[in-house]
Structure formats: C-alpha cells, structure tokens
Motif scaffolding. Structure first.
Motif, PDB file in Angstrom:
ATOM      1  N   CYS A  69       0.847  -1.183   0.000  1.00  0.00           N
ATOM      2  CA  CYS A  69       0.000   0.000   0.000  1.00  0.00           C
ATOM      3  C   CYS A  69       0.884   1.235   0.000  1.00  0.00           C
ATOM      4  O   CYS A  69       1.600   1.480   0.970  1.00  0.00           O
ATOM      5  CB  CYS A  69      -0.910   0.015   1.232  1.00  0.00           C
ATOM      6  SG  CYS A  69      -1.778   1.589   1.471  1.00  0.00           S
ATOM      7  N   CYS A  71      -4.844   3.666  -0.563  1.00  0.00           N
ATOM      8  CA  CYS A  71      -3.609   3.221  -1.205  1.00  0.00           C
ATOM      9  C   CYS A  71      -3.647   3.559  -2.693  1.00  0.00           C
ATOM     10  O   CYS A  71      -4.687   3.408  -3.338  1.00  0.00           O
ATOM     11  CB  CYS A  71      -3.445   1.708  -1.069  1.00  0.00           C
ATOM     12  SG  CYS A  71      -3.613   1.074   0.608  1.00  0.00           S
ATOM     13  N   ILE A  98      -7.722   0.887   3.534  1.00  0.00           N
ATOM     14  CA  ILE A  98      -7.394   0.051   4.688  1.00  0.00           C
ATOM     15  C   ILE A  98      -7.972   0.618   5.972  1.00  0.00           C
ATOM     16  O   ILE A  98      -7.817   1.802   6.275  1.00  0.00           O
ATOM     17  CB  ILE A  98      -5.863  -0.046   4.854  1.00  0.00           C
ATOM     18  CG1 ILE A  98      -5.248  -0.704   3.638  1.00  0.00           C
ATOM     19  CG2 ILE A  98      -5.504  -0.799   6.123  1.00  0.00           C
ATOM     20  CD1 ILE A  98      -3.741  -0.597   3.622  1.00  0.00           C
ATOM     21  N   LEU A 156      -7.197  -0.095   9.794  1.00  0.00           N
ATOM     22  CA  LEU A 156      -6.191  -0.807  10.579  1.00  0.00           C
ATOM     23  C   LEU A 156      -6.849  -1.810  11.517  1.00  0.00           C
ATOM     24  O   LEU A 156      -7.800  -1.482  12.229  1.00  0.00           O
ATOM     25  CB  LEU A 156      -5.341   0.181  11.372  1.00  0.00           C
ATOM     26  CG  LEU A 156      -4.433   1.077  10.527  1.00  0.00           C
ATOM     27  CD1 LEU A 156      -3.727   2.099  11.415  1.00  0.00           C
ATOM     28  CD2 LEU A 156      -3.417   0.253   9.748  1.00  0.00           C
ATOM     29  N   LEU A 175       3.684   0.749   2.474  1.00  0.00           N
ATOM     30  CA  LEU A 175       3.390  -0.100   3.619  1.00  0.00           C
ATOM     31  C   LEU A 175       3.339  -1.564   3.168  1.00  0.00           C
ATOM     32  O   LEU A 175       2.908  -1.865   2.059  1.00  0.00           O
ATOM     33  CB  LEU A 175       2.030   0.271   4.217  1.00  0.00           C
ATOM     34  CG  LEU A 175       1.847   1.714   4.655  1.00  0.00           C
ATOM     35  CD1 LEU A 175       0.398   1.957   5.066  1.00  0.00           C
ATOM     36  CD2 LEU A 175       2.798   2.068   5.777  1.00  0.00           C
ATOM     37  N   CYS A 211       1.425  -4.885   4.065  1.00  0.00           N
ATOM     38  CA  CYS A 211       0.177  -5.198   4.769  1.00  0.00           C
ATOM     39  C   CYS A 211      -0.211  -6.659   4.605  1.00  0.00           C
ATOM     40  O   CYS A 211       0.148  -7.305   3.617  1.00  0.00           O
ATOM     41  CB  CYS A 211      -0.960  -4.328   4.224  1.00  0.00           C
ATOM     42  SG  CYS A 211      -0.662  -2.551   4.364  1.00  0.00           S
ATOM     43  N   SER A 260      -3.898  -8.752   4.913  1.00  0.00           N
ATOM     44  CA  SER A 260      -5.338  -8.583   5.069  1.00  0.00           C
ATOM     45  C   SER A 260      -5.898  -9.469   6.176  1.00  0.00           C
ATOM     46  O   SER A 260      -5.531 -10.636   6.310  1.00  0.00           O
ATOM     47  CB  SER A 260      -6.053  -8.914   3.756  1.00  0.00           C
ATOM     48  OG  SER A 260      -7.449  -8.874   3.947  1.00  0.00           O
ATOM     49  N   ALA A 302      -6.629  -4.621   7.827  1.00  0.00           N
ATOM     50  CA  ALA A 302      -5.275  -5.130   7.597  1.00  0.00           C
ATOM     51  C   ALA A 302      -4.317  -4.699   8.694  1.00  0.00           C
ATOM     52  O   ALA A 302      -4.508  -3.670   9.345  1.00  0.00           O
ATOM     53  CB  ALA A 302      -4.758  -4.636   6.242  1.00  0.00           C
ATOM     54  N   TRP A 303      -3.298  -5.525   8.850  1.00  0.00           N
ATOM     55  CA  TRP A 303      -2.153  -5.217   9.700  1.00  0.00           C
ATOM     56  C   TRP A 303      -1.093  -4.672   8.768  1.00  0.00           C
ATOM     57  O   TRP A 303      -0.701  -5.352   7.820  1.00  0.00           O
ATOM     58  CB  TRP A 303      -1.657  -6.480  10.398  1.00  0.00           C
ATOM     59  CG  TRP A 303      -2.679  -7.092  11.287  1.00  0.00           C
ATOM     60  CD1 TRP A 303      -3.530  -8.112  10.978  1.00  0.00           C
ATOM     61  CD2 TRP A 303      -2.980  -6.715  12.626  1.00  0.00           C
ATOM     62  NE1 TRP A 303      -4.339  -8.390  12.052  1.00  0.00           N
ATOM     63  CE2 TRP A 303      -4.026  -7.547  13.079  1.00  0.00           C
ATOM     64  CE3 TRP A 303      -2.463  -5.752  13.493  1.00  0.00           C
ATOM     65  CZ2 TRP A 303      -4.565  -7.450  14.357  1.00  0.00           C
ATOM     66  CZ3 TRP A 303      -2.997  -5.657  14.768  1.00  0.00           C
ATOM     67  CH2 TRP A 303      -4.032  -6.499  15.188  1.00  0.00           C
ATOM     68  N   CYS A 304      -0.650  -3.448   8.979  1.00  0.00           N
ATOM     69  CA  CYS A 304       0.311  -2.809   8.083  1.00  0.00           C
ATOM     70  C   CYS A 304       1.504  -2.291   8.866  1.00  0.00           C
ATOM     71  O   CYS A 304       1.372  -1.884  10.023  1.00  0.00           O
ATOM     72  CB  CYS A 304      -0.341  -1.639   7.346  1.00  0.00           C
ATOM     73  SG  CYS A 304      -1.693  -2.119   6.247  1.00  0.00           S
ATOM     74  N   ASP A 318       4.722  -1.947  13.155  1.00  0.00           N
ATOM     75  CA  ASP A 318       3.295  -2.245  13.010  1.00  0.00           C
ATOM     76  C   ASP A 318       2.472  -1.023  13.412  1.00  0.00           C
ATOM     77  O   ASP A 318       2.569  -0.544  14.549  1.00  0.00           O
ATOM     78  CB  ASP A 318       2.928  -3.454  13.871  1.00  0.00           C
ATOM     79  CG  ASP A 318       1.465  -3.812  13.739  1.00  0.00           C
ATOM     80  OD1 ASP A 318       1.116  -4.490  12.762  1.00  0.00           O
ATOM     81  OD2 ASP A 318       0.674  -3.380  14.600  1.00  0.00           O
TER      82      ASP A 318
END
Length: 137
Positions: free
Chosen positions: A14, A28, A34, A36, A89, A91, A93, A104-106, A113
């Motif tokens: 992203c 993005c 996204i 978070l 980033l 990421c 999903s 998502a964890w980015c 994180d």
C-alpha cells in the motif's frame, strides 16, 4: 471509487495517499482502502461507534499521529482526508473492514506495526476482539 476488499491472509503493498482518522481508512495508490486491524479510534466528530472501544484521545491528534507514522502530510483533499506521502506499507489482510475497506495489519520501516504503534500511543484503543494472534503488544 469502489475499492475491492483483499482476501484475508493475503499480503499486499500500500502506497499511502490519504488518511481519514486514527484507524483509517488509509487510501492506497494501488486501490485498497485500509482500516487498521485490532484498534479503534474516535470518529472525526469525537464520537465512538456503539460497541467499539473508545479511547480518550482527541480524534484530530490521533489522525495526525497516524499521518506522522506513515510519513508526512502534503495537503488536504476536498473530502477532508489528509493527503500523505510516505514509504510503501507492507500489509496483511484480515478480511473485510466493512464496505469497501480491507481490514489489515500494516507496517513500515520507521514505525513498525501501525496498529501496535497507535495502541501504544494511546491515540487508539486496542480492540481485543480483533487483536487475535498478536500477543500482548
């Protein structure tokens, strides 16, 4: 513009262009929007959605902190989003973040994180229901 939700478990890049509030969406350049994962921040009007954790932090300060974690502000869109410039980033999903958003964890190389950084800062509240598999970070 409708963004497709990235399927849970898939990794994706992203390049951030816009930020709305302290937990997203982050728009993005590649298309996704996204939200978070694992955290909740106040809405921009200062409210918290029913059933969501509600941090004490001011929503504008939370949004601006997330912008700084991502990179730097470069303007404001007519929609009110903060335009951002920052590194791409990385990421993963967690599936749908409601509507056309991907939860998502980015992370990036400067902040690590983003969800963890926002929770540790106090600008967002950790949402245990969605913090699955993340340990006590």
């Amino acid at each position: 513009m409708f963004a497709e939700v990235i399927a849970a478990g898939l990794a994706f890049a992203c390049t951030p262009t816009h930020v709305w509030d302290g937990d997203g969406p982050i728009w993005c350049a590649e298309g996704p929007k996204i939200r978070l994962s694992g955290i909740a921040a106040r809405e921009m009007d200062g409210s918290c959605k029913k059933g969501h954790p509600c941090p004490a932090a001011d929503p504008i300060r939370a949004r601006d902190y997330l912008v700084r974690l991502i990179g730097k502000p470069v303007g404001r869109a007519p929609t009110g989003h903060i335009l951002v410039s920052g590194e791409t980033l990385v990421c993963r999903s967690a599936g749908s973040g409601k509507g056309d958003r991907t939860a998502a964890w980015c992370s990036n190389s400067t902040a690590g994180d983003l969800s963890t950084a926002m929770a540790r800062s106090g600008f967002a509240a950790r949402w245990d229901r969605y913090w699955t598999g993340r340990g006590s970070q």
